[in-house]
Design a protein around this motif. Structure first.
Motif, mmCIF file in Angstrom:
data_model
loop_
_atom_site.group_PDB
_atom_site.id
_atom_site.type_symbol
_atom_site.label_atom_id
_atom_site.label_comp_id
_atom_site.label_asym_id
_atom_site.label_seq_id
_atom_site.Cartn_x
_atom_site.Cartn_y
_atom_site.Cartn_z
ATOM 1 N N UNK A 220 50.244 22.014 115.907
ATOM 2 C CA UNK A 220 50.657 22.513 114.534
ATOM 3 C C UNK A 220 50.441 21.747 113.715
ATOM 4 N N UNK A 221 50.863 20.267 114.011
ATOM 5 C CA UNK A 221 50.780 19.395 113.056
ATOM 6 C C UNK A 221 49.185 18.669 112.731
ATOM 7 N N UNK B 114 46.351 18.781 109.044
ATOM 8 C CA UNK B 114 45.692 17.833 108.420
ATOM 9 C C UNK B 114 44.458 18.361 107.575
ATOM 10 N N UNK B 115 43.603 19.153 108.198
ATOM 11 C CA UNK B 115 42.333 19.831 107.532
ATOM 12 C C UNK B 115 42.946 20.923 106.499
ATOM 13 N N UNK B 116 44.103 21.313 106.516
ATOM 14 C CA UNK B 116 44.302 22.079 105.619
ATOM 15 C C UNK B 116 45.067 21.563 104.425
ATOM 16 N N UNK B 117 45.571 20.220 104.543
ATOM 17 C CA UNK B 117 46.036 19.564 103.412
ATOM 18 C C UNK B 117 44.689 19.281 102.517
ATOM 19 N N UNK B 118 43.980 18.822 103.095
ATOM 20 C CA UNK B 118 42.616 18.302 102.369
ATOM 21 C C UNK B 118 41.903 19.534 101.905
ATOM 22 N N UNK C 36 43.102 22.505 101.112
ATOM 23 C CA UNK C 36 43.898 22.900 100.068
ATOM 24 C C UNK C 36 43.850 22.324 98.839
ATOM 25 N N UNK C 37 43.864 20.808 98.711
ATOM 26 C CA UNK C 37 43.814 20.142 97.573
ATOM 27 C C UNK C 37 42.431 20.262 96.764
ATOM 28 N N UNK C 38 41.452 20.228 97.779
ATOM 29 C CA UNK C 38 40.086 20.266 97.229
ATOM 30 C C UNK C 38 39.773 21.719 96.441
ATOM 31 N N UNK C 39 40.367 22.857 97.253
ATOM 32 C CA UNK C 39 40.208 24.258 96.489
ATOM 33 C C UNK C 39 41.178 24.360 95.329
ATOM 34 N N UNK D 285 47.969 25.093 109.790
ATOM 35 C CA UNK D 285 47.066 24.889 108.678
ATOM 36 C C UNK D 285 47.371 25.503 107.364
ATOM 37 N N UNK D 286 48.113 26.598 107.323
ATOM 38 C CA UNK D 286 48.738 27.082 106.034
ATOM 39 C C UNK D 286 49.654 25.976 105.501
#
Length: 433
Positions: free
Chosen positions: A115-116, A120-124, A126-129, A171-172
């Motif tokens: 889960x954790x 990590x890829x979700x955070x990056x 999400x910010x990019x999009x 990821x969400x």
């Protein structure tokens, strides 16, 4: 001070009224609470009138704080609550899952790890999009991912399927976690941003208590699946609320959508019963957005690296505390037997202790204000980190269950407070501009 009178002709500023709305080439008076705020708004209006246009920041500052901000501050806070619920969920049902699928130690620890790691890829991403397509759209997408896969995970029949589905939840979570803070900060005037961001931490603590209460009432009678659905419920509801939110005016301006930004600002002003600024909204040169490489330019590299370290350490300590609490309470190294059948589900007493421990997070908000005011954010963070180290060492010594609960209470408070102080200190250049 009505009609065609100007500030210079009025002979002073009434303590209870301010001059607003130059759009009709004259002033109207609107009753305010008065004092320095009223005079400040007059000065801002005079400056805007001389220039004939205003920036999005000036409009936000002029409109001030009001009903619109209070409503969305707490609704965005509910989003933060759903994140806490999904992150804490695993800790309260992990023992049940272990017995349900007869997991070994490696399989057991992979559940929270996946889960954790997926966050990590979700955070990056999400910010990019969010920089490209807007904060609102990506926040809704992230919330939908958490809601959909959160519900699906309640119906998983195998360990592997549960593991994969919870990865999507993580990821969400990564997409949503920082966007909530960004949205709250960008809609609020500078003077209120720290308070507004603190609301998200309060709602996070409420989320922890919410899921513990759900496990308390549901797990023993209906199983872990009911607790998972309980956790997903507020997230599902929020998916129907967020579409009614507004896009960040700052994003709209930098993406060359000035007309939409003016409409949103006018809506906020109307909701807060404040007349809109005179003149036109200033357009800015559209720049290339959404480049992760920009965060490692000389202007931002120090903040980027510092944030990465602070978030890692705060997350490591906080999530470690969250996932260790059930073990130490229900099957601890000196309080119980890991092979005991009762260890499959946390007892009502252990859930009660867990709820008490979660209350420690509520205290982080007032202590955040007090410690940062008295000691400064950096010094307070350093002192609290030292205190936390001592408490963690004490947790390794068996003093009894009551003492352990007190220690866990303090360890739950400390990383939450340290992360508040560190993150807000590092983001201050952005939040206060």
């Amino acid at each position: 001070m009505t009609g065609s009178n100007s500030p210079g002709e009025s002979g002073g500023v009434d303590q209870r009224t301010v001059l607003t709305d130059f759009t009709a080439q004259n002033y109207q008076t609107v009753t305010q609470d008065g004092g320095e705020e009223a005079e400040s708004r007059v000065r801002k209006l005079e400056r805007i009138k001389r220039r004939g246009f205003y920036s999005v920041d000036e409009a936000i500052e002029y409109i001030g704080i009001g009903s619109y901000h209070y409503i969305w501050m707490w609704l965005y806070g509910i989003s933060s609550m759903t994140q806490a619920v999904e992150m804490t969920l695993t800790s309260v049902i992990l023992s049940d899952l272990t017995c349900y699928w007869d997991l070994n130690l490696l399989e057991e620890i992979l559940i929270p790890i996946c889960v954790l790691v997926a966050a990590v890829p979700g955070d990056y991403l999400g910010g990019w999009l969010a920089d490209i397509y807007g904060r609102k759209k990506i926040l809704i997408v992230g919330q939908i991912i958490i809601a959909v896969f959160g519900v699906i995970s309640a119906f998983c029949t195998t360990y592997i399927s549960y593991l994969v589905i919870r990865c999507f939840v993580g990821f969400g979570f990564g997409i949503v976690v920082m966007l909530v803070i960004v949205q709250v900060a960008e809609i609020c005037p500078t003077a209120y941003r720290a308070t507004a961001v603190s609301v998200t931490f309060i709602m996070w603590a409420i989320g922890d208590c919410y899921i513990v209460l759900g496990a308390w009432f549901l797990e023993a009678k209906y199983g872990w699946q009911a607790v998972v659905l309980w956790a997903a419920a507020p997230c599902v509801i929020l998916c129907f609320v967020l579409p009614f939110s507004d896009e960040s005016c700052k994003y709209l301006v930098i993406s060359n959508q000035v007309d939409k930004a003016k409409i949103t600002l006018a809506k906020i002003a109307e909701f807060n019963k404040i007349d809109m600024c005179p003149g036109d909204l200033e357009a800015v040169e559209e720049k290339r957005r959404g480049r992760i490489a920009d965060m490692f330019t000389p202007a931002y590299i120090q903040m980027s690296i510092s944030l990465l370290i602070c978030m890692f350490m705060a997350g490591y300590i906080y999530m470690g505390n969250v996932y260790d609490t059930p073990y130490l309470l229900s099957a601890g190294y000196c309080f119980g037997d890991m092979s005991s059948p009762d260890s499959c589900i946390m007892t009502a007493e252990d859930l009660e202790y867990t709820l008490i421990i979660c209350v420690g997070e509520f205290l982080s908000v007032p202590l955040f204000a007090v410690s940062s005011e008295l000691l400064g954010r950096i010094r307070a963070s350093n002192i609290l980190s030292g205190v936390l180290l001592v408490i963690l060492i004490c947790c390794c010594v068996c003093f009894g269950k009551v003492v352990l609960v007190i220690e866990l209470f303090l360890t739950r408070l400390s990383p939450t407070l340290c992360s508040c102080l560190s993150i807000y200190t590092l983001l201050s250049p952005i939040l206060h501009t």
